[in-house]
Design a protein around this motif. Structure first.
Motif, PDB file in Angstrom:
ATOM      1  N   LYS A  11       3.439  51.432  33.877  1.00 15.71           N
ATOM      2  CA  LYS A  11       2.616  50.228  34.044  1.00 15.71           C
ATOM      3  C   LYS A  11       3.451  48.969  34.329  1.00 15.71           C
ATOM      4  N   SER A  54       7.016  40.928  26.053  1.00 17.43           N
ATOM      5  CA  SER A  54       6.826  42.098  26.902  1.00 17.43           C
ATOM      6  C   SER A  54       6.864  41.690  28.368  1.00 17.43           C
ATOM      7  N   GLN A  57       5.811  41.993  38.248  1.00 19.81           N
ATOM      8  CA  GLN A  57       6.006  41.344  36.952  1.00 19.81           C
ATOM      9  C   GLN A  57       7.421  40.784  36.843  1.00 19.81           C
ATOM     10  N   ASN A  94       5.141  43.076  30.479  1.00 18.07           N
ATOM     11  CA  ASN A  94       3.729  43.132  30.838  1.00 18.07           C
ATOM     12  C   ASN A  94       2.903  42.739  29.609  1.00 18.07           C
ATOM     13  N   PRO A  95       2.525  41.466  29.494  1.00 20.35           N
ATOM     14  CA  PRO A  95       1.841  41.006  28.271  1.00 20.35           C
ATOM     15  C   PRO A  95       0.464  41.632  28.077  1.00 20.35           C
ATOM     16  N   ASN A  96      -0.084  42.239  29.115  1.00 21.42           N
ATOM     17  CA  ASN A  96      -1.401  42.870  29.017  1.00 21.42           C
ATOM     18  C   ASN A  96      -1.324  44.368  28.734  1.00 21.42           C
ATOM     19  N   LEU A  97      -0.122  44.845  28.467  1.00 26.99           N
ATOM     20  CA  LEU A  97       0.075  46.273  28.242  1.00 26.99           C
ATOM     21  C   LEU A  97      -0.512  46.707  26.907  1.00 26.99           C
ATOM     22  N   CYS A  98      -1.185  47.840  26.914  1.00 29.36           N
ATOM     23  CA  CYS A  98      -1.685  48.425  25.671  1.00 29.36           C
ATOM     24  C   CYS A  98      -0.573  49.240  25.005  1.00 29.36           C
TER      25      CYS A  98
END
Length: 365
Positions: free
Chosen positions: A235, A312, A240, A314-318
């Motif tokens: 992801k 992170s 990014q 990717n700050p939206n990463l789960c």
């Protein structure tokens, strides 16, 4: 051949766990741990949630935890807070009188599930037709015991993200080509770092059961990459990284080699979970880091090393969803089953699989 026996009457938690408060469950876990003492060993993977890590006797990556578990001869019960393949490895490296328990059997690994033994044996037969006896299989430890056993039986070995370069170099000392399972990205990044051109790599698609290669002469192929990946690390994107370069130029980018080749090449540093932790731990105070790995670990690093700015990539990463199936209610349920003499979710690898899988592990270790 039966690979795995998992003993569980049910994996549905009793209703009472949904009515207990967090404080009640935590107190009960502490009580049971104190009661069992050295009879219980509780390793937790770095990607586990804080609600689990707080009770861990040790934290680490998958193989590190399995090896530490194997060194612990006092524990009767190893309650492994990780995913299925990790518990398998812990069982294979532990003694016969030790019981390995996975608190939730649904805690699997999507990457490991991308290579099953039927696909692998079918692929091997086709690759032997194409290349003859010129291929050595290597598997990332993030794979099932059956895949590890397949590699052990066919002269191959396991690898970790920490020692992948050494193991790939070793493999080329044995055979002309290698089949790398199940993570194509770690295989590609490792081989590339060792000087193998992307043009000399091909992909094996286990779904269509065919070799994917853009070149014209398959004799050029040195590395055959299984078409698998980590659903978390894939992801992260070069977009990014470009955003950080443009808007947050003070950040250094560090990523795991399970990320795509393009992301790894665009980052400042890449390496195993251990490498990421140690790099940030020893970094200068005040430095800023954008980290391309699992969110629970990134958040924990930010808390532990608050003299640095750690976010992170990717700050939206789960978080890793399968890893996070191990939660406080499941942990308490597993521990109370031990106390009640009703042990469930036991992970046990059959003897033949264990024999060859350990061969693959020993070739690495």
């Amino acid at each position: 051949m039966t690979l795995l026996k998992t003993f569980s009457k049910t994996n549905v938690l009793p209703d009472r766990y949904s009515t207990m408060s967090v404080e009640e469950m935590e107190a009960r876990v502490h009580e049971i741990k104190s009661s069992l003492g050295t009879r219980l060993f509780l390793p937790a993977h770095h990607y586990q949630k804080d609600e689990i890590v707080q009770f861990a006797d040790v934290t680490g990556d998958s193989l590190q935890l399995a090896k530490i578990s194997a060194e612990n001869k006092d524990a009767d019960f190893i309650v492994f807070c990780g995913v299925h393949f990790m518990a398998e490895t812990a069982d294979m490296l532990s003694t016969d009188n030790q019981t390995v328990i996975l608190p939730d059997l649904k805690a699997g690994c999507s990457m490991a599930d991308m290579a099953n033994i039927h696909q692998t044996e079918r692929a091997w037969a086709e690759l032997q037709k194409l290349f003859g006896d010129t291929i050595l299989p290597l598997t990332y430890v993030n794979s099932t015991a059956e895949i590890k056993a397949f590699c052990g039986k066919n002269g191959g070995a396991t690898v970790t993200s920490s020692n992948a370069k050494e193991m790939v170099s070793w493999a080329f000392g044995q055979k002309e080509r290698l089949l790398f399972l199940p993570d194509q990205h770690l295989g590609r990044n490792t081989a590339f770092d060792l000087g193998i051109a992307l043009e000399d790599m091909a992909i094996w698609d286990p779904i269509s059961n065919r070799l994917i290669y853009d070149g014209t002469d398959i004799e050029q192929i040195k590395v055959i990459l299984w078409k698998g990946h980590c659903s978390v690390h894939e992801k992260f994107t070069v977009g990014q990284i470009a955003d950080f370069r443009e808007n947050h130029s003070e950040f250094q980018i560090i990523v795991h080699p399970e990320c795509t080749h393009e992301v790894v090449r665009a980052s400042d540093l890449n390496g195993s979970t251990h490498f990421i932790i140690e790099t940030i731990k020893h970094a200068e105070p005040g430095t800023s880091w954008a980290v391309g790995t699992e969110m629970n670990l990134v958040n924990r690093l930010a808390q532990q090393f608050n003299d640095k700015k750690i976010v992170s990539l990717n700050p939206n990463l789960c978080p890793c969803l399968t890893m996070n199936r191990i939660d406080l209610p499941h942990l308490l349920w597993a521990l109370e089953n031990i106390i009640d003499g009703n042990v469930e979710n036991v992970i046990k690898v059959d003897e033949e699989t264990k024999k060859y899988a350990i061969t693959a592990l020993n070739r690495m270790m």
